[in-house]
Design an enzyme around this catalytic site. Structure first.
Site, PDB file in Angstrom:
ATOM      1  N   VAL A 125       0.726  -1.234   0.013  1.00  0.00           N
ATOM      2  CA  VAL A 125      -0.010  -0.037  -0.042  1.00  0.00           C
ATOM      3  C   VAL A 125       0.852   1.213   0.038  1.00  0.00           C
ATOM      4  O   VAL A 125       0.364   2.330  -0.138  1.00  0.00           O
ATOM      5  CB  VAL A 125      -0.923  -0.098   1.143  1.00  0.00           C
ATOM      6  CG1 VAL A 125      -1.773  -1.056   1.154  1.00  0.00           C
ATOM      7  CG2 VAL A 125      -0.342  -0.159   2.345  1.00  0.00           C
ATOM      8  N   ALA A 126       2.106   1.114   0.368  1.00  0.00           N
ATOM      9  CA  ALA A 126       3.163   2.306   0.169  1.00  0.00           C
ATOM     10  C   ALA A 126       4.298   1.618   0.093  1.00  0.00           C
ATOM     11  O   ALA A 126       4.723   0.781   0.712  1.00  0.00           O
ATOM     12  CB  ALA A 126       2.981   3.068   1.713  1.00  0.00           C
ATOM     13  N   SER A 127       5.326   2.557  -0.567  1.00  0.00           N
ATOM     14  CA  SER A 127       6.513   2.319  -0.937  1.00  0.00           C
ATOM     15  C   SER A 127       7.658   3.314  -0.838  1.00  0.00           C
ATOM     16  O   SER A 127       7.215   4.414  -1.250  1.00  0.00           O
ATOM     17  CB  SER A 127       6.962   1.748  -2.172  1.00  0.00           C
ATOM     18  OG  SER A 127       8.022   1.223  -2.227  1.00  0.00           O
ATOM     19  N   ALA A 128       8.596   3.435   0.006  1.00  0.00           N
ATOM     20  CA  ALA A 128       9.410   4.560   0.256  1.00  0.00           C
ATOM     21  C   ALA A 128      10.810   3.771   0.015  1.00  0.00           C
ATOM     22  O   ALA A 128      11.248   2.831  -0.372  1.00  0.00           O
ATOM     23  CB  ALA A 128       9.361   5.066   1.456  1.00  0.00           C
ATOM     24  N   SER A 129      11.806   4.936   0.196  1.00  0.00           N
ATOM     25  CA  SER A 129      13.444   4.401  -0.070  1.00  0.00           C
ATOM     26  C   SER A 129      13.807   3.521   0.769  1.00  0.00           C
ATOM     27  O   SER A 129      14.708   2.775   0.572  1.00  0.00           O
ATOM     28  CB  SER A 129      14.155   5.998  -0.110  1.00  0.00           C
ATOM     29  OG  SER A 129      14.192   6.339   1.266  1.00  0.00           O
ATOM     30  N   ALA A 131      11.604   1.368   3.222  1.00  0.00           N
ATOM     31  CA  ALA A 131      10.860   0.290   3.474  1.00  0.00           C
ATOM     32  C   ALA A 131       9.385   0.381   2.626  1.00  0.00           C
ATOM     33  O   ALA A 131       8.916   1.143   2.043  1.00  0.00           O
ATOM     34  CB  ALA A 131      10.270   0.139   5.190  1.00  0.00           C
ATOM     35  N   GLN A 132       8.652  -0.602   2.833  1.00  0.00           N
ATOM     36  CA  GLN A 132       7.257  -0.865   2.108  1.00  0.00           C
ATOM     37  C   GLN A 132       6.173  -1.250   3.101  1.00  0.00           C
ATOM     38  O   GLN A 132       6.716  -2.009   3.926  1.00  0.00           O
ATOM     39  CB  GLN A 132       7.229  -1.464   0.891  1.00  0.00           C
ATOM     40  CG  GLN A 132       7.423  -2.925   0.637  1.00  0.00           C
ATOM     41  CD  GLN A 132       7.671  -3.114  -0.795  1.00  0.00           C
ATOM     42  OE1 GLN A 132       7.944  -2.675  -1.569  1.00  0.00           O
ATOM     43  NE2 GLN A 132       7.200  -4.542  -1.182  1.00  0.00           N
ATOM     44  N   VAL A 133       5.066  -1.017   2.913  1.00  0.00           N
ATOM     45  CA  VAL A 133       4.020  -1.606   3.895  1.00  0.00           C
ATOM     46  C   VAL A 133       2.897  -2.449   3.247  1.00  0.00           C
ATOM     47  O   VAL A 133       2.678  -2.159   2.007  1.00  0.00           O
ATOM     48  CB  VAL A 133       3.083  -0.270   4.406  1.00  0.00           C
ATOM     49  CG1 VAL A 133       2.072  -0.842   5.400  1.00  0.00           C
ATOM     50  CG2 VAL A 133       4.368   0.632   5.240  1.00  0.00           C
ATOM     51  N   ASP A 286       8.617  14.050  11.252  1.00  0.00           N
ATOM     52  CA  ASP A 286       8.659  13.659   9.744  1.00  0.00           C
ATOM     53  C   ASP A 286       7.098  13.837   9.201  1.00  0.00           C
ATOM     54  O   ASP A 286       6.307  13.007   8.802  1.00  0.00           O
ATOM     55  CB  ASP A 286       9.106  12.332   9.376  1.00  0.00           C
ATOM     56  CG  ASP A 286       9.361  12.305   7.823  1.00  0.00           C
ATOM     57  OD1 ASP A 286       9.625  13.183   7.215  1.00  0.00           O
ATOM     58  OD2 ASP A 286       9.300  11.202   7.378  1.00  0.00           O
TER      59      ASP A 286
END
Length: 523
Positions: A125-129, A131-133, A286
């Site tokens: 449902v979410a991806s960043a530099s 980690a992802q969820v 953040d």
């Protein structure tokens, strides 16, 4: 070889986006400026320098994107146009394969995925530099199921980070050696700061601990929800937490149509920020819109939902008290007190003239009072304050860098929710109440309660401790008196010897005179 290849790719990107010209033209050496002009021949460098830097960092990958995000908070070090462009950096990182995420989860908990989750959504449902969820349904020890969110660390991050950080340290050293302004910009300190943030984010257990602390701190406030961490399923590479359901705060119209009181939501955001900073000294650092949602559940309707706790800020009691006094002085427009506080804290040289610093701060802040938030730019205020700080050699405090970044996030959030929000009048009552609690009877009572266990343990021992002290004190005094008497006797003996020697010398002179006269008359 891989490090060499990475270095060659970085050099290619630097030349492609003209970052060499950007750096060389900023150095105050004629031959370097000439070199920059020669290197720019034949290249299209018409785009603004901030845009070129941002695009280059995006091409270099997620680690450099993250570095640009951290660097964007240092408006004391960067020109405004570059800081504004870097603030636009986003983690536009494609998700890694779900099979890799599943393998990481199974390795972390040493069991098949099916034994842990009743259901696991393969699509993140979410991806960043970092980690992802993924969403999932977990069956706990009692057999009950609950909806959870599973955060999985991106694989192979540590070697990539260490490699890129080594290159960043090397480039920072070059900047310090080549540039006259290098020492003021402190590039190596900025890289070290970035190193700390990155390594903190790579340990997901640390993030879970941050979330647990914020959850405890915010429980009595009734304004914000923080997901519960499921500690049986927390690992440095994977953490499982309560799934939060809310509407992203950026969807203002959707929230308004659902019946959320938007002006109150804006005021609550300011209250949460100042509570975390001044009451707790532990704040979410953040707070961009992607990490904030609003609950529409009937039991928690209109409350904030905080997500992603990889970066938090902390302040000491001294920092909190000093900042609160500064804010209070600002709200009272007592610029002389603000200047005095800067001198007292050592943030400016001791020989700084208070009246000159007061005038400079007044020129920055006075135009912004009594205006709604839509007419105020905290970014502009901070930028002008940083310009003033360079003029008066103000030392930028590292522990306040995250606070500056968070304050800018709060400004953007408030402007998005309620442009009519008066930030000053909203925050002033909170700070005045906090200051009263710091110096009033509530502070005394709180400290007495904190120290009560120690007092309870010490109280039964007081008679014995007092007797021992008096006995030791008496014995010590007796020994001191004996020592003084011995010294006095020794001194008296020495004085007697000196007196006898003096008398003997005088008697000798007298006898010598008598003998000379006797010898003169009779011989």
């Amino acid at each position: 070889m891989s490090r060499l290849g990475r270095g060659i790719f970085i050099v290619f990107i630097v030349l492609r986006y003209g970052l060499d010209e950007l750096v060389l033209s900023s150095l105050r050496r004629p031959w370097l400026a000439l070199l920059a002009r020669l290197l720019s021949v034949g290249r299209d460098l018409r785009a603004p320098r901030g845009q070129r830097l941002r695009e280059a960092l995006e091409r270099l990958g997620p680690i450099f994107v993250k570095f640009g995000q951290v660097l964007s908070t240092r408006r004391d070090l960067l020109p405004q146009d570059i800081a504004d462009e870097l603030a636009r950096l986003q983690d536009r990182v494609p998700p890694f394969a779900s099979s890799v995420a599943v393998a990481t989860i199974e390795r972390a908990f040493a069991r098949p995925l099916q034994e842990i989750f009743e259901q696991f959504e393969q699509q993140p449902v979410a991806s960043a530099s970092i980690a992802q969820v993924h969403f999932a349904i977990l069956r706990d020890k009692s057999g009950q199921t609950r909806e959870v969110a599973v955060k999985v660390l991106r694989p192979g991050m540590l070697p990539v980070i260490e490699k890129d950080l080594a290159l960043m340290r090397m480039m920072a050293g070059w900047v310090e050696k080549l540039s006259d302004d290098g020492r003021r910009l402190k590039p190596r300190e900025v890289v070290a700061e970035f190193d700390k943030y990155l390594h903190d984010e790579l340990d997901l257990v640390r993030e879970a601990a941050n979330a647990a602390q914020l959850r405890r701190n915010m429980q009595g406030l009734g304004l914000v929800l923080v997901p519960e961490m499921l500690w049986d399923w927390c690992h440095p590479e994977v953490i499982v937490m309560e799934r939060m359901k809310g509407v992203p705060i950026s969807q203002v119209e959707g929230l308004r149509s659902a019946g959320v009181d938007i002006p109150k939501l804006a005021r609550d955001g300011v209250t949460i920020f100042f509570t975390q900073v001044f009451r707790d000294g532990f704040f979410h650092a953040d707070m961009h819109p992607g990490n904030i949602q609003v609950s529409l559940d009937p039991g928690t309707f209109g409350r904030y939902i905080s997500l992603d706790f990889g970066i938090v800020g902390t302040l000491t009691e001294f920092d909190k008290e000093y900042l609160a006094q500064n804010f209070n002085a600002f709200f009272r427009r007592d610029y002389k007190r603000v200047a005095e506080l800067h001198v007292e804290s050592g943030w400016v040289p001791a020989q700084t003239r208070v009246d000159e610093l007061e005038a400079a701060i007044r020129a920055v802040c006075e135009p912004y009072f009594d205006r709604p938030l839509k007419e105020i730019s905290l970014g502009m205020v901070l930028m002008r304050l940083f310009q003033t700080s360079r003029r008066f050699d103000v030392e930028i405090q590292p522990q306040l860098v995250l606070l500056q970044k968070t304050l800018l996030n709060i400004e953007g959030l408030g402007r998005q929710l309620d442009p009519e929000l008066d930030l000053w009048s909203t925050a002033k009552p909170f700070l005045e109440k906090w200051m009263l609690e710091q110096v009033g009877p509530k502070r005394l009572w709180r400290e007495l309660k904190d120290q009560a266990p120690q007092y309870a343990k010490l109280l039964p021992q007081l008679p014995r401790l007092l007797t021992d002290y008096l006995r030791q004190s008496h014995q010590g005094d007796h020994r001191l008196i004996e020592r003084l008497l011995r010294e006095q006797q020794r001194t008296n003996g020495l004085l007697q010897v000196l007196v006898y020697m003096g008398l003997g010398f005088i008697a000798s002179l007298f006898l010598l005179q008598v003998w000379s006269h006797f010898h003169m008359y009779f011989f």
